[in-house]
Design an enzyme around this catalytic site. Structure first.
Site, short mmCIF file in Angstrom:
data_model
loop_
_atom_site.label_atom_id
_atom_site.label_comp_id
_atom_site.label_asym_id
_atom_site.label_seq_id
_atom_site.Cartn_x
_atom_site.Cartn_y
_atom_site.Cartn_z
N GLU B 262 -8.35 -3.05 9.53
CA GLU B 262 -7.98 -2.11 8.49
C GLU B 262 -9.08 -1.08 8.50
O GLU B 262 -10.23 -1.39 8.18
CB GLU B 262 -7.93 -2.86 7.16
CG GLU B 262 -7.09 -2.16 6.14
CD GLU B 262 -7.39 -2.68 4.75
OE1 GLU B 262 -7.35 -3.91 4.55
OE2 GLU B 262 -7.72 -1.85 3.90
N CYS B 299 -9.47 0.85 -0.44
CA CYS B 299 -8.79 1.23 0.81
C CYS B 299 -7.60 2.13 0.49
O CYS B 299 -7.22 2.96 1.29
CB CYS B 299 -8.26 0.00 1.53
SG CYS B 299 -9.42 -1.36 1.59
#
Lengths: 530, 530
Positions: B262, B299
């Site tokens: 990620e 994120c």
């Protein structure tokens, strides 16, 4: 269907059969006579790839608006057309591959190809492949969605069932809602061209975007790498040689593009002393049928047999050797396959494998190589596990004789990833302790583990895994055969969070799109309305 | 739990807290005071990695023999221990990250962490994550099986819920039957150490192999690359910076080892004129809450807002600017984050983004940077889409004002892959035509699409996708959050073909292992016996 032309064959771009941009040409070989076939095919420049990518990109966008049922209609119509054109397809494939017209091409591979397309159509229609998931508490819904244009590089050994515009990768990519750019295998371009004609007819008749199916025949290696890493591409499916595959993988990986590869596999078969004592002759028959079928040119061909030393093992080896020597070798797919097989045998014997029968040079007048059996002991294998796993694609096999089960397991521990692994053992439970050890060692190395049968049958069934750990494939979580699982390779997982109901994809709306659709609703798989 | 020692902290290898091999050490920083924390932590040499890999490899083999229920017991016991140690964990994390003790650490992230472990335990127990599939006609059965030791590189921004030995990747890897080698994030090593102590206690008390959970703190970059590509590793989970992640990806890809990353995401939020006219002030509130929460260090932080030019857009921007300027900036996780944020803002403004408020240098006495709002128009964005997608991780956002919906869609077409994309629009259906275009453009770019809400909440729910196309992650088919789907990253698909029934894994035997187990039997998902 048009007949073979003496001009350079045309490529299929955006619904039109057109001339490739000027570049070199190539011919396929008739492996039955080692002679060049008349039709010439173009090697495309990047310009052709660019045109295909642009059209595919637009088609991908349009296809996202199409109901799944239209895409399923296309797949079913195409399957019908393939069956109707059976004789033409079989003749073309026979001329280009040397595979037997019957039963292989006409009665096994062609029906399988049509059935694969129909199975893909069925899961496309229900949407079940996309694992639709609905959480009513959080208001989040998810499923797999089309990923974008898929490049398919088909292998030489299944001109129909793994063909770039007819096979399993093609069916999976289309059923997941993506257009396909097919890159024909150079050993059977005419067969692939005929399939593309049928596919294009079906595209037109069902009203899909014209660039849903496109076809080029060959590119430079550099353009191949550029193609799989292009921003417009969703993913690539590749089945073929390990070296070419790894080059494509490196290019796709650098660009963050998924690439699904089926590369190489020696498909170890373990046969215990108990199995040999009990039914040695029957196992010899099983093995001979499997290893020489299609001249050994299956991805799952049993290229390595593992035995424990003893009299029964010597009898087995003797019988296999005799059968190898007395059976006429089949035709190989191409001069390249014959040459590569000879090279692998030389590598193995020069490392120290004993040549029991076969070897030598390919035949001059047809693509063929003597049925070849080699032997090493476990200690020898362990001295160079990488070298002795050299794949000899074709009618050759290596027998590894271990001194005991512990050494046999040690050999297994040193195997690379494989598609399959088989264990034959005594029918009673006298060997369960040994078999447990062998199974435990073998399972992590293979995508499919088998008992008491050879690996060459690959059923198109939901539980099939035609995959395995690297370097058998590029990722241990995916299968190239088996519907619906093979479609997941070409899907993008997408969550719809608090999305207004009229904007949801049909598959995620409260009402299920079909009675067959199963969805994971609040943790339970079920059909019907939310 | 042991208190902070003035010696160098020990690493956890094969169940024993031991000294790392001699190498340099590092200290974490208290971001509230920009001061070094007292505990020193070792930078491991390859020798430590080697010991961890060997032990993990043995543990992986042993774990394959363990019933799923034992692994589930471990996860549940560990969750209990985490809750019991809440105060200690919260204090350690507050000292190392500056994240608020309450509600953030104590009342949001810690319960979420425990609940994730419990959700993983539940699907581990039922086996449902493994998609067990049984075809009675062909005699083939398949499911996902443990893949091997998993390396987890946790990020700086979720010391609990994404921690290397406590977070989502950890829970998924263990629940799929794999041991974990945790690499602590260098910004909160003490917090990670405390978790590893609790995990190790739970490992001992449930009788799992001692190397089920191991911990190192830091390695050289070269050793990190070697670790993720080691033959003994099954896969890696990485959450962190794009540059470090891509280096690890290249190493893992070359070795054919799955790595789930990620990396970065600007999380575009589209707000239509209709939405602003109707409820502009409420949307300002929504946006401010989301973009400044946790000092923007999520994120899924909304780092890019897309608007269509007009009075309502100017009002929105004016109000956001005022709120940015009048809100005290929060504490950032580390000096590195503050520095990187300043650098990104400089990059964006030097490319031509207008600085509406904020900018400048990080504060000297704590890790902090002014709330920063920038603005460009659509044409400017399109002149350098890559540059203007530079992620400014933290309390900063870029507003893109397009001249119309067509230009807005053009901007979206030039976006890289993102974790999320949001669309706010009028509550009535007056904008459905525009929204349809925007949705159609945005969906292929993101892993999760949202309506009328901000992206920062990431529910742990089966339909959640915390993933997205490259470079948001390394593969568009997987999620890092959401049970059971996140477990599939750490499984190996395996078919059992004609396997004798006593040799099948419990999940694939005729009798289902639990009443909750759902299996795809002959094409139907259902509980119960075959």
């Amino acid at each position: 269907m048009s007949t073979v032309s003496t001009d350079v064959a045309r490529i299929l771009i955006n619904g039109t059969w057109q001339n490739a941009t000027p570049q070199s040409t190539f011919h396929a070989t008739d492996p039955n006579h080692n002679s060049q076939l008349p039709q010439s095919f173009p090697v495309s420049t990047w310009e052709d790839c660019e045109a295909a990518l642009d059209a595919a990109s637009k088609a991908a966008t349009e296809l996202r608006r199409f109901p799944a049922s239209k895409i399923a209609d296309f797949l079913e119509l195409y399957a019908d057309k393939i069956e109707a054109a059976k004789d033409t397809l079989v003749e073309a494939a026979f001329a280009e591959t040397g595979l037997a017209r019957s039963p292989r091409l006409a009665d096994v591979e062609l029906p399988r190809t049509a059935n694969q397309l129909r199975a893909a159509a069925k899961t496309c229609r229900s949407g079940n492949w996309a694992l639709p998931t609905i959480d009513t508490q959080t208001g989040i819904r998810s499923c797999y969605r089309p990923l974008g244009p898929v490049c398919v590089f088909g292998p030489n050994n299944f001109p129909f069932a793994f063909g770039s515009v007819s096979g399993g990768d093609f069916a999976a990519a289309i059923a997941a809602g993506n257009p396909v750019i097919g890159k024909a295998n150079s050993s059977h371009p005419e067969t692939t061209r005929l399939f593309a004609e049928l596919a294009q007819e079906a595209v037109n008749e069902t009203g899909l975007p014209p660039a849903t199916v496109q076809l080029i025949y060959r590119t430079s290696h550099a353009d191949g790498e550029r193609l799989v890493s292009d921003p417009r591409v969703g993913a690539t499916g590749y089945t073929g040689s390990r070296s070419a595959g790894l080059t494509l993988k490196a290019a796709a990986d650098r660009a963050g593009k998924p690439i699904y590869l089926e590369l190489s596999s020696v498909n170890p078969v373990v046969i215990t002393p108990g199995a040999l004592n009990e039914r040695g002759e029957a196992i010899v028959d099983d093995f001979i049928t499997s290893v020489l079928m299609g001249t050994g040119q299956f991805c799952t061909n049993p290229g390595m047999v593992m035995l424990v030393e003893g009299d029964q093992t010597e009898s087995f080896i003797g019988a296999v050797k005799e059968r190898f020597a007395s059976t006429q070798s089949g035709t190989l797919l191409s001069p390249a396959v014959a040459k590569s097989l000879g090279k692998s045998v030389t590598t193995l014997t020069s490392l120290g494998a004993e040549l029991l029968t076969g070897g030598g040079e390919p035949e001059p007048d047809r693509c063929a190589y003597a049925n070849t059996l080699m032997r090493i002991d476990g200690k020898k294998f362990l001295s160079d596990p990488e070298g002795f796993q050299t794949e000899a694609f074709g009618n050759a096999s290596v027998i590894v004789v271990a001194k005991d089960v512990a050494e046999l397991c040690d050999v297994i521990d040193h195997l690379e990833g494989n598609l399959t692994g088989c264990i034959y053992s005594a029918n009673d439970d006298s060997e369960e302790g040994d078999v447990d050890q062998i199974t435990f060692a073998l399972e992590p190395k293979v995508g499919r583990i088998l008992n008491d049968k050879m690996p060459t049958g690959v059923a198109v069934s939901p539980a099939m895994n035609h995959g395995g750990p690297y370097p058998a494939t590029g990722h241990p979580g995916f299968t190239a055969v088996g519907v619906p699982a093979s479609l997941l390779r070409f899907g993008k997982l997408t969550s719809f969070d608090n999305i207004r109901s009229n904007r949801l994809p049909a598959l995620l709306q409260d009402a299920a799109p079909t009675d067959e659709t199963m969805r994971l609703i609040d943790g339970q798989w079920r059909a019907g309305t939310v």
